[in-house]
Design an enzyme around this catalytic site. Structure first.
Site, PDB file in Angstrom:
ATOM      1  N   ARG A   1       3.889  10.982  -5.458  1.00  0.00           N
ATOM      2  CA  ARG A   1       5.298  11.675  -4.924  1.00  0.00           C
ATOM      3  C   ARG A   1       5.982  10.910  -6.300  1.00  0.00           C
ATOM      4  O   ARG A   1       6.212  11.839  -7.341  1.00  0.00           O
ATOM      5  CB  ARG A   1       5.225  11.270  -3.927  1.00  0.00           C
ATOM      6  CG  ARG A   1       5.031  11.525  -2.479  1.00  0.00           C
ATOM      7  CD  ARG A   1       5.663  11.582  -0.863  1.00  0.00           C
ATOM      8  NE  ARG A   1       6.399   9.693  -1.353  1.00  0.00           N
ATOM      9  CZ  ARG A   1       7.468   9.375  -1.740  1.00  0.00           C
ATOM     10  NH1 ARG A   1       8.468  10.243  -1.546  1.00  0.00           N
ATOM     11  NH2 ARG A   1       7.875   8.369  -1.080  1.00  0.00           N
TER      12      ARG A   1
ATOM     13  N   GLU B   1     -10.069   2.681   3.180  1.00  0.00           N
ATOM     14  CA  GLU B   1      -9.018   1.875   3.293  1.00  0.00           C
ATOM     15  C   GLU B   1      -9.829   0.677   3.737  1.00  0.00           C
ATOM     16  O   GLU B   1     -10.274  -0.317   4.788  1.00  0.00           O
ATOM     17  CB  GLU B   1      -8.338   3.029   4.431  1.00  0.00           C
ATOM     18  CG  GLU B   1      -7.582   3.124   3.460  1.00  0.00           C
ATOM     19  CD  GLU B   1      -6.408   4.495   3.628  1.00  0.00           C
ATOM     20  OE1 GLU B   1      -6.082   4.231   4.651  1.00  0.00           O
ATOM     21  OE2 GLU B   1      -5.999   4.644   3.024  1.00  0.00           O
TER      22      GLU B   1
ATOM     23  N   LYS C   1      -9.698  12.103   6.425  1.00  0.00           N
ATOM     24  CA  LYS C   1      -9.517  11.296   7.138  1.00  0.00           C
ATOM     25  C   LYS C   1     -10.364  10.758   8.078  1.00  0.00           C
ATOM     26  O   LYS C   1     -10.994  10.140   8.596  1.00  0.00           O
ATOM     27  CB  LYS C   1      -7.991  10.279   7.288  1.00  0.00           C
ATOM     28  CG  LYS C   1      -7.142  10.056   6.516  1.00  0.00           C
ATOM     29  CD  LYS C   1      -6.910   9.147   6.540  1.00  0.00           C
ATOM     30  CE  LYS C   1      -5.931   9.264   4.971  1.00  0.00           C
ATOM     31  NZ  LYS C   1      -6.012   7.364   4.639  1.00  0.00           N
TER      32      LYS C   1
ATOM     33  N   HIS D   1       0.691  -1.036  -0.462  1.00  0.00           N
ATOM     34  CA  HIS D   1       0.054  -0.448   0.357  1.00  0.00           C
ATOM     35  C   HIS D   1       1.078   0.983   0.156  1.00  0.00           C
ATOM     36  O   HIS D   1       0.330   2.610  -1.095  1.00  0.00           O
ATOM     37  CB  HIS D   1      -0.994  -0.005   1.417  1.00  0.00           C
ATOM     38  CG  HIS D   1      -1.473   1.168   1.204  1.00  0.00           C
ATOM     39  ND1 HIS D   1      -2.953   1.211   1.058  1.00  0.00           N
ATOM     40  CD2 HIS D   1      -1.944   2.395   2.141  1.00  0.00           C
ATOM     41  CE1 HIS D   1      -3.360   2.656   0.492  1.00  0.00           C
ATOM     42  NE2 HIS D   1      -2.742   3.345   2.566  1.00  0.00           N
TER      43      HIS D   1
END
Ligand code: MN
Length: 425
Positions: free
Chosen positions: A152, A209, A263, A143
């Site tokens: 990134r 998730e 989140k 992950h």
């Protein structure tokens, strides 16, 4: 008990349907509301909910070292779990014994069993614990590599620290809710081109998730780290954790201090805490750790657990599609390494802290534990049974995560974490 269960599944005088998550061996703990409105601690066997306060009222939970049996009457498991791992394990053993097929004490008693036993569908499951502190780790290498590559740098997706310590961040407890709670699509800032000119509006990249979380059962002193060999003693059990994530908000905000608005709008747990005793037969080796962790993080070889996790999307029309099959065995950093690292600096823990694993992805494309990865940031749509596609969650979609461990005919299930997406306000 563990050895016996491996070879001959325990049988109960309560019916346990084939494939049930809740055989007699499981005995998870939860909190629920009886039809009369009373809130109690429960366990579950097959499709039967067992009111633990009523069981204790019959004198069947005496002499377990639990000084106050009113803990089963409270609206959370916190006070019960504060008795510590050994006493909670003794309570589980006692319950297994009471409901074993050859134990007549309750089965044949003239006592009114309807006060103790209820159809599980008549009990409304509530938050099992009052969550004290919450940490979300980032312990799946696959992950972390996938997210690193997308957000990134494809050539070096892992940050230099990742292979040396279990990366994590502190989250909020106020928005951790129990299965069945709907979550509203968050609004926030994002920067579609990531060029520094943000826009405001409902998230266009609402994701799940697939995680598990463990729960602690002790209070430690500030300044006193937990050594890795002692970590297990502080962990009472596990549950399913769906860490809903708004990827567009997250991507814009997360440097340098990590996730915040992306989140904290909602995380959905399953209602049953499955004990570490029940999970013990499912220990497996974790992935090889290279470089070798520092001594304080070195632990047993079988540091992981073989727990299958499945995520499905149910559309408003009712068709359900399995989109992810993953497993906690893929975790690079194990739960004892996580807890040890959490307390390394002297940070104290409390009863009913919750520590989530981070999204768990395996090596195969169908084992990726988020839609960000399954759809590869939207470039590879997910096909649903009803002919529609998703890259992220639509309004009114329902996301369901199930988890279970299975071995030699024995199945220990966690139940479900279910949530439906409501449109943004
Ligand atoms: Mn997470």
């Amino acid at each position: 008990m563990v050895k016996k269960a491996k070879t001959s599944p325990l049988r109960s005088w309560i019916e346990v349907p084939e494939g049930s998550d809740f055989p007699l061996y499981n005995i998870p703990f939860g909190v629920g509301r009886r039809p009369n409105g009373k809130v109690r601690c429960f366990t579950r066997i097959g499709n039967t909910a067992v009111d633990l306060y009523m069981l204790a009222s019959l004198g069947l939970m005496d002499e377990l070292g639990i000084p106050d049996l009113r803990v089963f009457k409270w609206a959370s498991l916190n006070d019960f779990f504060a008795n510590g791992r050994e006493r909670v394990a003794a309570a589980r053993e006692r319950i297994i014994n009471i409901f074993s097929e050859n134990n007549p004490v309750l089965r044949t008693s003239h006592l009114d069993k309807t006060k103790v036993l209820l159809p599980a569908d008549q009990v409304q499951m509530l938050m099992p614990i009052k969550v004290r502190d919450y940490t979300d780790f980032y312990s799946s290498k696959e992950h972390a590599e996938h997210v690193g590559a997308m957000f990134r740098d494809k050539s070096s997706p892992l940050q230099p620290n990742w292979l040396h310590l279990p990366v994590g961040y502190h989250g909020r407890t106020s928005s951790i809710v129990v299965s069945g709670t709907a979550i509203r699509r968050p609004k926030g800032q994002s920067s579609p081109s990531n060029a520094g000119k943000p826009v405001f509006g409902p998230s266009k990249a609402l994701d799940f998730e697939a995680e598990t979380a463990f729960i602690t059962c002790s209070n430690t002193e500030l300044g006193q780290p937990i050594e890795i060999g002692q970590a297990d003693q502080h962990i009472i059990g596990m549950l399913i954790f769906n860490d809903l994530s708004a990827r567009d908000i997250q991507q814009w905000e997360y440097v340098p201090l990590g996730p915040f608005q992306g989140k904290s709008f909602g995380s959905v747990i399953s209602p049953w805490v499955v004990t570490m005793e029940a999970l013990e037969p499912f220990r497996v080796a974790g992935p090889e750790q290279n470089p070798k962790p520092m001594p304080y993080l070195q632990t047993r070889k079988d540091r992981n657990f073989d727990i299958c996790i499945e995520a499905s999307i149910r559309t408003p029309e009712g068709s359900e599609t399995l989109i992810c099959k993953t497993n906690t065995r893929y975790l690079y950093w194990s739960i004892d390494q996580q807890l040890t690292h959490q307390t390394l600096n002297g940070c104290n823990i409390r009863v009913c802290d919750l520590y989530a694993s981070g999204a768990i992805s395996g090596p195969e494309p169908d084992s990726y534990g988020s839609m960000l990865e399954l759809s590869w940031n939207g470039s590879n749509p997910i096909h649903l049974e009803d002919g529609t596609q998703r890259t992220f969650l639509n309004d009114h979609d329902t996301l369901i995560i199930r988890a279970f461990a299975e071995k030699q005919g024995m199945r220990i299930g966690f139940g479900e974490s279910v949530t439906t997406v409501l449109p943004a306000l």
